[in-house]
Design a protein around this motif. Structure first.
Motif, mmCIF file in Angstrom:
data_model
loop_
_atom_site.group_PDB
_atom_site.id
_atom_site.type_symbol
_atom_site.label_atom_id
_atom_site.label_comp_id
_atom_site.label_asym_id
_atom_site.label_seq_id
_atom_site.Cartn_x
_atom_site.Cartn_y
_atom_site.Cartn_z
ATOM 1 N N CYS A 1 18.987 -7.990 41.593
ATOM 2 C CA CYS A 1 18.365 -7.680 39.455
ATOM 3 C C CYS A 1 19.612 -8.148 38.275
ATOM 4 C CB CYS A 1 18.312 -5.886 39.225
ATOM 5 S SG CYS A 1 18.268 -4.400 40.495
ATOM 6 N N CYS B 1 22.185 -3.038 36.095
ATOM 7 C CA CYS B 1 20.608 -2.212 37.016
ATOM 8 C C CYS B 1 20.586 -0.812 37.322
ATOM 9 C CB CYS B 1 20.355 -3.398 37.133
ATOM 10 S SG CYS B 1 18.577 -2.194 37.210
ATOM 11 N N CYS C 1 13.891 -6.028 37.178
ATOM 12 C CA CYS C 1 14.790 -5.063 38.274
ATOM 13 C C CYS C 1 14.586 -5.288 39.738
ATOM 14 C CB CYS C 1 14.649 -3.992 37.817
ATOM 15 S SG CYS C 1 14.900 -2.803 38.853
ATOM 16 N N ALA C 2 14.352 -5.615 40.833
ATOM 17 C CA ALA C 2 13.936 -5.921 42.060
ATOM 18 C C ALA C 2 13.934 -4.727 42.306
ATOM 19 C CB ALA C 2 15.402 -6.914 42.793
ATOM 20 N N VAL C 3 14.835 -4.089 42.620
ATOM 21 C CA VAL C 3 13.670 -2.495 42.617
ATOM 22 C C VAL C 3 12.391 -2.125 42.383
ATOM 23 C CG1 VAL C 3 14.957 0.122 42.969
ATOM 24 C CG2 VAL C 3 16.207 -1.931 43.211
#
Ligand SMILES: Nc1nc2c(ncn2[C@@H]2O[C@H](COP(=O)(O)OP(=O)(O)O)[C@@H](O)[C@H]2O)c(=O)[nH]1
Ligand SMILES: [Mg+2]
Ligand SMILES: [Zn+2]
Length: 303
Positions: free
Chosen positions: A253, A258, A266-268
């Motif tokens: 992220c 985050c 945001c990687a999620v």
């Protein structure tokens, strides 16, 4: 005259008094030498038998390997049981389980560093197992899922093998079969528990206090306090530590802090979009963040 010293494991806790199992297996009712010892089942303690006294006293709690706690409805953290080897979340096809409750147990275990497994009970009701689809992403994450039936005995040997030599807690919603499994696995031990406190007229006055049942194969923790379970979370950022697949992505992220809700880059959120993180698990995460926010508000009112 000096004290006689000893050690032991707390197997039942009643606040001001505890039942301690001594290394030779004997169970003794003990007083606490001082306030603030805060003992729960599973605690290792040091004891002293003072000259002129007529019973053991707990003088010190030894360091805890881990501690499973919960958040009560006022947002306060309550310790449930110490030094657990594993947490088994019991589920069943009927009553159907709320996957969000299952995730809260798993999050509590993950945060405390306690390995978890799913005990999928009532496998004799296989025709109704369509309510158990939420287990698939958990299985895919590597969580062991053991299918059993307390009614027919299917899978019980495998479950005992899993529990063998360990201290385990079986948690889960009402009606999934926790008592049935406990009776099957540790029925004699369950009857022995509480005998000492009843004999000394203390009774069990807190419904949430845990006790340790000692079966020939290992230990089972009986903990009424894990029915309506929320893990203890002091900071929003900590919620993700209960969701290992989410925590594992956080380094991707843009923002260090985050929360994976609406932040850009945001990687999620990206992984949820592509299906790499299960959307329902992510929803569980979001709900736990929201619950933590609400509890923060309530704590604010009460402090
Ligand atoms: N069909 C079936 N019923 C079960 C099984 N295990 C428990 N039950 C039933 O489910 C109900 C709830 O069980 P109980 O052990 O009291 O659940 P608890 O609330 O989790 O302690 C009881 O009527 C049990 O007889 C099982 O493996 N198969
Ligand atoms: Mg029960
Ligand atoms: Zn993020």
């Amino acid at each position: 005259m000096t004290d006689t010293e000893g050690t032991g494991t707390v197997v039942e806790s009643y606040g001001r008094r505890v039942v301690v199992r001594r290394p030779d297996g004997e169970r003794v009712s003990c007083k606490l030498r001082r306030r603030g010892l805060d003992l729960v089942a599973g605690d290792e303690v040091r004891l002293a038998f003072a000259a002129g006294d007529d019973e053991w006293a707990v003088v010190e709690r030894l360091p805890r390997r881990n501690l499973l706690g919960r958040t009560d409805s006022r947002g306060r953290t309550e310790a449930l049981v110490a030094n657990l080897d594993q947490l088994g979340v019991v589920v069943s096809p009927r009553p159907a389980c709320d996957p969000f409750v299952v995730d809260r147990y798993l999050a509590g275990a993950a945060q405390a560093g306690i390995p978890a497994l799913i005990v999928s009970n009532k496998c004799d009701l296989a025709a109704e197992s369509d309510t158990l689809g939420f287990l698939e992403p958990l299985r895919a994450m590597g969580l062991p899922v053991i299918s059993v039936s307390a009614r027919t005995g299917t899978g019980i040997d495998e479950l005992v093998a899993r529990l063998s030599g360990r201290r385990s807690l079986l948690a889960g919603q009402s009606g999934v079969g926790k008592s049935s499994l406990t009776n099957l696995l540790a029925g004699d031990a369950a009857q022995a528990t509480g005998a000492l406190s009843h004999a000394s007229g203390e009774g069990r006055h807190t419904t949430t206090s845990s006790s340790i049942l000692e079966a020939p194969w290992g230990e089972l923790v009986d903990s009424p306090g894990v029915r309506d379970y929320a893990p203890p979370v002091s900071e929003l950022k900590d919620v993700q530590s209960g969701f290992t697949e989410i925590a594992a992505l956080a380094s991707g992220c843009r923002f260090l802090d985050c929360l994976h809700l609406r932040e850009p880059h945001c990687a999620v959120q990206a992984a949820v979009g592509s299906g790499r993180v299960d959307a329902r698990r992510y929803e569980s995460y979001r709900r736990l963040v929201n619950l933590t926010r609400q509890l923060d508000d309530r704590r604010g009112w009460h402090d």
